[in-house]
Design a protein around this motif. Structure first.
Motif, PDB file in Angstrom:
ATOM      1  N   GLU A  76       0.845  -1.194   0.000  1.00  0.00           N
ATOM      2  CA  GLU A  76       0.000   0.000   0.000  1.00  0.00           C
ATOM      3  C   GLU A  76       0.881   1.244   0.000  1.00  0.00           C
ATOM      4  O   GLU A  76       1.970   1.253   0.578  1.00  0.00           O
ATOM      5  CB  GLU A  76      -0.911  -0.003   1.227  1.00  0.00           C
ATOM      6  CG  GLU A  76      -1.896  -1.151   1.260  1.00  0.00           C
ATOM      7  CD  GLU A  76      -2.619  -1.259   2.595  1.00  0.00           C
ATOM      8  OE1 GLU A  76      -2.231  -0.550   3.546  1.00  0.00           O
ATOM      9  OE2 GLU A  76      -3.557  -2.054   2.683  1.00  0.00           O
ATOM     10  N   TYR A  82       0.464   5.584   0.424  1.00  0.00           N
ATOM     11  CA  TYR A  82      -0.354   6.761   0.705  1.00  0.00           C
ATOM     12  C   TYR A  82       0.517   8.005   0.552  1.00  0.00           C
ATOM     13  O   TYR A  82       1.632   8.050   1.085  1.00  0.00           O
ATOM     14  CB  TYR A  82      -0.905   6.698   2.130  1.00  0.00           C
ATOM     15  CG  TYR A  82      -1.669   5.431   2.419  1.00  0.00           C
ATOM     16  CD1 TYR A  82      -3.013   5.308   2.089  1.00  0.00           C
ATOM     17  CD2 TYR A  82      -1.030   4.334   2.996  1.00  0.00           C
ATOM     18  CE1 TYR A  82      -3.716   4.131   2.335  1.00  0.00           C
ATOM     19  CE2 TYR A  82      -1.720   3.152   3.253  1.00  0.00           C
ATOM     20  CZ  TYR A  82      -3.058   3.057   2.915  1.00  0.00           C
ATOM     21  OH  TYR A  82      -3.743   1.892   3.157  1.00  0.00           O
ATOM     22  N   GLN A  83       0.030   8.991  -0.189  1.00  0.00           N
ATOM     23  CA  GLN A  83       0.738  10.269  -0.274  1.00  0.00           C
ATOM     24  C   GLN A  83      -0.075  11.328   0.459  1.00  0.00           C
ATOM     25  O   GLN A  83      -1.257  11.529   0.178  1.00  0.00           O
ATOM     26  CB  GLN A  83       0.990  10.712  -1.720  1.00  0.00           C
ATOM     27  CG  GLN A  83       1.847  11.985  -1.778  1.00  0.00           C
ATOM     28  CD  GLN A  83       2.476  12.210  -3.136  1.00  0.00           C
ATOM     29  OE1 GLN A  83       2.879  11.255  -3.810  1.00  0.00           O
ATOM     30  NE2 GLN A  83       2.572  13.450  -3.538  1.00  0.00           N
ATOM     31  N   ILE A  84       0.568  12.003   1.380  1.00  0.00           N
ATOM     32  CA  ILE A  84      -0.110  12.916   2.296  1.00  0.00           C
ATOM     33  C   ILE A  84       0.651  14.237   2.353  1.00  0.00           C
ATOM     34  O   ILE A  84       1.884  14.253   2.450  1.00  0.00           O
ATOM     35  CB  ILE A  84      -0.213  12.272   3.695  1.00  0.00           C
ATOM     36  CG1 ILE A  84      -1.167  11.067   3.633  1.00  0.00           C
ATOM     37  CG2 ILE A  84      -0.682  13.279   4.747  1.00  0.00           C
ATOM     38  CD1 ILE A  84      -1.053  10.107   4.780  1.00  0.00           C
ATOM     39  N   CYS A 139       5.309  10.308   1.339  1.00  0.00           N
ATOM     40  CA  CYS A 139       4.700   9.007   1.067  1.00  0.00           C
ATOM     41  C   CYS A 139       4.814   8.134   2.304  1.00  0.00           C
ATOM     42  O   CYS A 139       5.819   8.185   3.027  1.00  0.00           O
ATOM     43  CB  CYS A 139       5.387   8.333  -0.124  1.00  0.00           C
ATOM     44  SG  CYS A 139       4.998   9.117  -1.710  1.00  0.00           S
ATOM     45  N   CYS A 173      -2.073   9.028   8.394  1.00  0.00           N
ATOM     46  CA  CYS A 173      -2.427   7.787   7.697  1.00  0.00           C
ATOM     47  C   CYS A 173      -3.024   6.780   8.674  1.00  0.00           C
ATOM     48  O   CYS A 173      -4.071   6.170   8.403  1.00  0.00           O
ATOM     49  CB  CYS A 173      -1.178   7.215   7.025  1.00  0.00           C
ATOM     50  SG  CYS A 173      -1.417   5.618   6.226  1.00  0.00           S
ATOM     51  N   ILE A 220      -7.018   6.947   7.940  1.00  0.00           N
ATOM     52  CA  ILE A 220      -7.224   5.943   6.886  1.00  0.00           C
ATOM     53  C   ILE A 220      -7.252   4.528   7.453  1.00  0.00           C
ATOM     54  O   ILE A 220      -8.119   3.725   7.094  1.00  0.00           O
ATOM     55  CB  ILE A 220      -6.119   6.054   5.808  1.00  0.00           C
ATOM     56  CG1 ILE A 220      -6.082   7.473   5.216  1.00  0.00           C
ATOM     57  CG2 ILE A 220      -6.345   5.011   4.709  1.00  0.00           C
ATOM     58  CD1 ILE A 220      -4.883   7.732   4.319  1.00  0.00           C
ATOM     59  N   THR A 233      -4.857  14.003   2.927  1.00  0.00           N
ATOM     60  CA  THR A 233      -4.525  12.869   2.065  1.00  0.00           C
ATOM     61  C   THR A 233      -4.654  13.284   0.606  1.00  0.00           C
ATOM     62  O   THR A 233      -5.686  13.803   0.185  1.00  0.00           O
ATOM     63  CB  THR A 233      -5.464  11.678   2.341  1.00  0.00           C
ATOM     64  OG1 THR A 233      -5.355  11.315   3.718  1.00  0.00           O
ATOM     65  CG2 THR A 233      -5.101  10.486   1.463  1.00  0.00           C
ATOM     66  N   SER A 281      -3.327  11.021  -2.163  1.00  0.00           N
ATOM     67  CA  SER A 281      -3.604   9.843  -3.007  1.00  0.00           C
ATOM     68  C   SER A 281      -3.443   8.563  -2.214  1.00  0.00           C
ATOM     69  O   SER A 281      -2.699   8.514  -1.217  1.00  0.00           O
ATOM     70  CB  SER A 281      -2.697   9.818  -4.239  1.00  0.00           C
ATOM     71  OG  SER A 281      -1.349   9.591  -3.861  1.00  0.00           O
ATOM     72  N   ILE A 282      -4.150   7.536  -2.661  1.00  0.00           N
ATOM     73  CA  ILE A 282      -4.063   6.193  -2.081  1.00  0.00           C
ATOM     74  C   ILE A 282      -3.890   5.212  -3.219  1.00  0.00           C
ATOM     75  O   ILE A 282      -4.625   5.251  -4.211  1.00  0.00           O
ATOM     76  CB  ILE A 282      -5.343   5.850  -1.285  1.00  0.00           C
ATOM     77  CG1 ILE A 282      -5.530   6.829  -0.114  1.00  0.00           C
ATOM     78  CG2 ILE A 282      -5.306   4.412  -0.791  1.00  0.00           C
ATOM     79  CD1 ILE A 282      -6.833   6.638   0.638  1.00  0.00           C
TER      80      ILE A 282
END
Length: 262
Positions: free
Chosen positions: A4, A6-8, A22, A81, A85, A253, A255-256
């Motif tokens: 996985e 995640y970009q935050i 990321c 995250c 999330i 957030t 992108s996921i």
């Protein structure tokens, strides 16, 4: 292996603001070579990798070039995250890191990072850094990073780096902070790293481990409002607590998704 990703955006309440990080959750640690390759491929200032150990989270930070000893914005991004999330059940998150245990307290979508204080001391500036600056500082200090103090916020806005000269020095894992008293906040700063893929870091939480005690002492106050004056702009609320500092901010957030390592 599928992971996985995640970009935050950290230290901001708006997408495309603050500092992008990321975040990659792991079940077990991968070889450092793979972690560094992932960080290079992500091409942001920092990628955070973590392993959830239950009561604590083992956290590491990689730039596209090296593993870092401390990173504020990627710690904030990881906390965001986990809470927003991945439904982490606790409001206090304890991270095991190269800089010891770091606690993040989550209150009303604000993340309060409890970090070590790194009061800078008077220093001399290496010629390579001095010659790379278009405006010379009034004072020079150093902890992990060089802290260059200027007269005005406008000086900080106007600073330019001659990268050819700047990159002749290696400060791994440190960098160069330029700072001044703020016009609409307590202090402003920018952060530059020689020999790094990304010259100017948009928002640097770890730099505030030095900036907070420095400006707290100079301004005679323990609660401070800071702005990092990159193109993306970062807003930080800060507290000086003797041998610790509290660095607070928000995150969004962006992108996921997933990544594959082979």
């Amino acid at each position: 292996m599928k992971l996985e990703l995640y970009q935050i955006d950290a230290f901001t309440d708006k997408i495309f603001g603050g500092n992008p990080a990321c975040v990659v959750p792991l079940k077990d640690w991968l070889p450092d070579e793979i972690l560094l390759k992932i960080a290079k491929e992500n091409a942001v200032a920092e990628t955070a990798f973590f392993v959830n150990k239950g009561d604590t989270i083992h956290l590491r930070w990689f730039t596209p070039d090296i593993e870092m000893d401390l990173c504020g914005h990627a710690t904030l991004a990881t906390a965001h995250c986990l809470k927003s999330i991945l439904n982490y059940p606790k409001d206090q998150i304890i991270f095991e890191t190269l800089s010891g245990d770091l606690t993040v307290l989550v209150k009303h979508d604000v993340y309060h990072l409890d970090f070590p204080s790194r009061m800078p001391t008077v220093s001399e500036l290496p010629e390579a850094i001095k010659n790379s600056l278009n405006i010379q500082p009034k004072e020079v200090y150093k902890s992990r990073d060089y802290v260059l103090v200027y007269d005005t916020e406008q000086d900080i806005k106007n600073i330019k780096i001659n990268r050819q000269l700047f990159d002749t020095i290696n400060l791994d894992p440190g960098g160069v902070i330029v700072t001044a008293k703020g016009e609409n906040c307590d202090f402003v700063s920018r952060f530059f790293t020689p020999q790094a893929s990304i010259l100017e870091d948009p928002v640097t939480g770890s730099a505030h481990c030095s900036l907070i005690p420095f400006w707290s002492s100079r301004l005679k106050k323990n609660e401070l409002h800071a702005i990092q004056m990159s193109d993306r702009v970062g807003t930080l609320r800060c507290q000086n607590k003797k041998d610790r500092v509290i660095i607070s901010g928000q995150a969004k957030t962006y992108s996921i998704g997933n990544l594959w390592t082979e």
